[in-house]
Design an enzyme around this catalytic site. Structure first.
Site, PDB file in Angstrom:
ATOM      1  N   LYS A 242      65.277  14.746  50.638  1.00  0.00           N
ATOM      2  CA  LYS A 242      66.112  15.953  50.725  1.00  0.00           C
ATOM      3  C   LYS A 242      65.566  17.053  49.804  1.00  0.00           C
ATOM      4  CE  LYS A 242      69.822  13.547  49.680  1.00  0.00           C
ATOM      5  NZ  LYS A 242      69.183  12.223  49.635  1.00  0.00           N
ATOM      6  N   THR A 243      65.260  16.673  48.552  1.00  0.00           N
ATOM      7  CA  THR A 243      64.727  17.665  47.612  1.00  0.00           C
ATOM      8  C   THR A 243      63.365  18.156  48.083  1.00  0.00           C
ATOM      9  OG1 THR A 243      65.832  16.419  45.881  1.00  0.00           O
ATOM     10  CG2 THR A 243      64.226  18.064  45.161  1.00  0.00           C
TER      11      THR A 243
ATOM     12  N   ASP B 225      71.575  20.016  44.378  1.00  0.00           N
ATOM     13  CA  ASP B 225      71.525  18.585  44.667  1.00  0.00           C
ATOM     14  C   ASP B 225      72.914  17.999  44.377  1.00  0.00           C
ATOM     15  OD1 ASP B 225      70.386  16.226  45.369  1.00  0.00           O
ATOM     16  OD2 ASP B 225      69.273  15.922  43.520  1.00  0.00           O
TER      17      ASP B 225
ATOM     18  N   THR C  77      74.514  12.765  49.349  1.00  0.00           N
ATOM     19  CA  THR C  77      74.456  11.413  49.883  1.00  0.00           C
ATOM     20  C   THR C  77      75.740  11.133  50.673  1.00  0.00           C
ATOM     21  OG1 THR C  77      75.335  10.719  47.750  1.00  0.00           O
ATOM     22  CG2 THR C  77      72.982  10.466  48.080  1.00  0.00           C
TER      23      THR C  77
ATOM     24  N   ARG D 256      61.065   7.005  48.103  1.00  0.00           N
ATOM     25  CA  ARG D 256      61.098   6.925  46.641  1.00  0.00           C
ATOM     26  C   ARG D 256      60.871   5.493  46.167  1.00  0.00           C
ATOM     27  NH1 ARG D 256      65.945   9.393  44.733  1.00  0.00           N
ATOM     28  NH2 ARG D 256      64.777  11.305  44.386  1.00  0.00           N
TER      29      ARG D 256
END
Ligand code: ADP
Length: 348
Positions: free
Chosen positions: A69-70, A114, A163, A222
């Site tokens: 997302k980032t 975020d 999330t 990640r």
């Protein structure tokens, strides 16, 4: 595509490993693996905004942690040629902090928030007029002289990442014209991501080791990148010329990751549920029993366990799923309706 870093950002989110993560972020959409529909959509909306001379509509990215997302926010802002300001929901404590950020934005700039579901309610409500009318009220003076003036803002794009889209109020969600949900990655995509990360890190990674990492990374870049960093260390410490399949298998074992991609916490969760087969366990109980935050269980561990059939979520709590019973070698209670299925190994 080049592997240079995306343009400078204003980081207000500073996790320990932010630098390492930043170095592995692709610098262009070409380097971003997977999520083809999301990427295609974003490129279309960006092109349309640029052609029409408008700022991009506000964007909401939803999905479990570590899915990109980032990264997508940095890519969108880079593609727009915009300056990116990064912050996160919990760090904006006062309206004043938010107003300060908003008034600094220039036309077309991007503000990335975020964990946007963790914004305080009054901050969220303050954003409404900023998002819709590009105006905010700013308090001037204090006490008896307190008054506020309405300031107009440059047309900016807010990108939110969450999330849990379900925790956003409907009026807030509705203000995001573009909403994209990221899904878990396929193994071949994860293998491609770790191969590229290995090149960026200057580490030799054998092909079958990349596949092994991909198979155990819970569909999450990640996680795959974190495994790679540790396996590179194992190879370095052992003086091995590359991360081979053998080094990778041993390293993953050192990390407590089993052949199914489950780690210690996953197994603890399954063991707690196995103590009373068929009886739903509430999230809070599960959190206490595993000494883990309930939000971490819900955001990080559960999605994978549920998708893979290890856990089932019912209205009254969590129970073992068919694969959970199978893994632990327990017979499901007859009334649970769950029967162990032989699906073959998804993780081989
Ligand atoms: P999120 O914001 O969803 O938690 P991030 O964007 O911070 O996830 O991504 C976590 C790490 O995984 C970063 O190092 C990023 O470069 C890498 N990553 C995520 N998605 C991709 C992708 N599609 N292709 C390549 N790398 C990715």
């Amino acid at each position: 595509m080049s592997d240079e870093h995306p343009r400078a950002v204003t980081p207000t989110r500073a996790p320990e490993d932010a630098a390492a993560e930043q170095s592995l972020r692709p610098a262009s959409f070409e380097g971003f693996v997977g999520q083809p529909r999301v990427v295609r959509n974003l490129q279309t909306w960006i092109k349309a905004a640029q052609t029409g001379g408008r700022s991009l509509d506000h964007v909401l990215f939803t999905g479990p942690p570590g899915l990109g997302k980032t990264t997508l926010a940095t890519l969108v802002s880079g593609e727009l040629g915009a300056e990116l300001t990064m912050t996160s929901g919990p760090v904006i404590e006062r309206v004043h902090d938010l107003a300060g950020m908003l008034t600094k934005l220039k036309r077309g700039d991007v503000l990335f928030i975020d964990e946007i579901h963790r914004l305080r309610t009054h901050i969220e409500e303050y954003l409404y007029s900023a998002m819709e009318d590009f105006r905010i009220d700013v308090a001037i003076d204090e006490g008896a002289y307190a008054r506020s003036v309405s300031l107009s803002l440059e047309r900016f794009t807010l990108i939110g990442a969450t999330t849990r889209a379900g925790l956003l109020s409907k009026p807030f969600r509705d203000r995001f014209g573009i909403q994209e949900r990221l899904r878990a990655y396929e193994e071949r995509e994860l293998a491609q991501i770790v191969r590229r990360s290995a090149r960026v890190l200057g580490c030799e990674l054998d092909d079958d080791a990349a596949l092994l990492i991909a198979a155990r990374a819970r569909g999450t870049p990640r996680v795959a990148n974190r495994f790679l960093a540790r396996l590179r260390d194992v190879a370095l410490a052992e003086g091995a010329p590359s991360v081979s399949r053998e080094v990778a298998a041993r390293g993953l074992e050192m990390l407590g990751v089993d052949a199914h991609g489950l780690d210690d916490m996953d197994r603890r969760i399954l063991e707690v549920l196995a103590q009373s087969p068929g009886t739903p366990v509430g999230l809070k109980t599960l959190a206490v029993a595993t000494s883990e935050e309930d939000s971490t269980i819900e955001d990080v561990y559960e999605p994978y366990l549920i998708v893979r059939g290890y856990v089932r979520k019912t209205a009254r709590g969590r129970v073992l799923g068919p694969r959970g019973y199978e893994l632990l070698g327990i017979d499901p209670p007859a009334e649970s309706g769950a029967s162990p299925t032989k699906q073959g190994s998804l993780f081989a």
